[in-house]
Design an enzyme around this catalytic site. Sequence first.
Site, mmCIF file in Angstrom:
data_model
loop_
_atom_site.group_PDB
_atom_site.id
_atom_site.type_symbol
_atom_site.label_atom_id
_atom_site.label_comp_id
_atom_site.label_asym_id
_atom_site.label_seq_id
_atom_site.Cartn_x
_atom_site.Cartn_y
_atom_site.Cartn_z
ATOM 1 N N HIS A 269 12.448 -5.506 15.368
ATOM 2 C CA HIS A 269 13.461 -5.999 14.427
ATOM 3 C C HIS A 269 13.147 -5.491 13.029
ATOM 4 C CE1 HIS A 269 11.538 -9.452 12.229
ATOM 5 N NE2 HIS A 269 10.849 -9.648 13.334
ATOM 6 N N GLU A 314 17.412 -10.704 13.728
ATOM 7 C CA GLU A 314 16.401 -11.329 14.583
ATOM 8 C C GLU A 314 15.968 -12.670 14.009
ATOM 9 O OE1 GLU A 314 12.315 -12.243 16.186
ATOM 10 O OE2 GLU A 314 13.043 -12.073 14.123
ATOM 11 N N ASP A 343 6.761 -6.679 17.657
ATOM 12 C CA ASP A 343 7.080 -7.637 16.597
ATOM 13 C C ASP A 343 5.780 -8.210 16.043
ATOM 14 O OD1 ASP A 343 8.176 -9.537 14.948
ATOM 15 O OD2 ASP A 343 9.308 -10.563 16.500
#
Length: 492
Positions: A269, A314, A343
């Site tokens: 993201h 996100e 992430d």
Amino acid sequence: MLTAVGTTAATMTLLAGCSADRTESPARSATSAPVSTPAVEPPVREVTPAGLADAVTLDHVMGHVRAFQQIADNHNGTRASGTPGYDASVDYVAGLLRGAGFEVTTPEFSYKRYDLESVKFSADGRDVKGHVLEYSVGTREPVTAKPVTVAAAGCAPADFPADVRGAFAVITRGDCTFTDKARHAQSAGAVGVVIVNNEDGPPFGLTLGTEDVPAIPVLAVARDDADQVREAEQLRLEVDAETTPITTRNIIAETRTGTPDDVVMAGAHLDSVVVGPGMNDNASGSSAVLETALRLGSSPRVPHRMRFAFWGGEEDGLVGSSEYVGGLDAAGRRALALYLNFDMLASPNGGYFTYDGDDSERNGAAAGPAGSDGIERVFAKFYADRGIQLGAADFDGRSDYGPFIAVGIPAGGVATGAERKKSEKEAEMWGGEAGVAFDPNYHSPRDTIDNINTDLLAVNAAAVAHAVAAYALATNGPDGVPSVERRQRTEG
């Protein structure tokens, strides 16, 4: 990384598989400092896991992190979806990938962001833990009124007694939607609604949805607090909340070689939270994926079509990845052999985690779709070969792999920890400080470039490249991960 509590509902304005490019603008404003773009090295001559891992150097990954920090500095310290800082981040990434020859689209989507700043709720002056329902309106000033218990479920206008007018309607959860209960209460003249949970535990994660939102505040309380609320002479509620319409973009970049119906996908993201620049969360993952794509190149000699994603929304509930997966038809889903997610790769007090694809830890969520266990093993071998112990992260869907596993697409990835505190055992494994969060600056203005653990980032960026190359080359998937052909046979 998405917070554990609360999600948003997205309203798709354009299918994620379609191109909705906007005119790209430079990643700076007229009065901002220029964003320095690191030199783009040519693609590796031959794609191998070890070769691509060596090519994705810390210096180049950190060059992208520095660019994202400058973008945030130029735009009020944030790169959140729907802000100029996010748009500049999109332009930076899309520009580099287009320049490298990738097929790049930036499909738009829209949703509503709910920001809850604070809630204060009391019964006869004694604080009660109130959980405001997502998308509930705020209060311009404190609302003070008596409680009136609604004996029935609150699912019909006739359920509400006359004395609810000017009062808080106290309604037990169940039988119909929260919105239905609240709108009937509003029509009866109530100034607010208190939902009493119908099971033990706190009423986390409740939402009104984005359509037909009642004009009075709605919150929920635990069943254990019900008597205190119902028997009070007076309730007082103050809510500072706002719902904001957001239009933003994903980035989808694809190679020009490989079989188009046998796709390996990797993503991270791109957005930050509103209150901070998001360097660990998640410029670290975005930078590693970006540099991996650039060094792989747009026309690698590999059997798979390679697709790279940089997700928007996100932090507001996995919106971008959910829109993308929801926009895929059956053939598009079948074409995706697997999805790799990255992430938070550089937590300052971090550790080394891979998603528990086979649920070997028997902790939390179940195992991922068939093939997720193989992805976990690929990462496990990478770290074991470097003498690094791995921890298992629960497959709880808190990041952008969630929408993929929900439709049966194998997934996996690595991370370095967020708000949870590091245990003594984990401190022995990886160093750092026990009893302190893996990222003490998680979701805060302090998630700057100084929050980046470069030692962890160097290893994890190499892991990203290693896994991408391994799956780019695999016709049947290393370590038992199914190819598209195998999945189609087992499905049909």
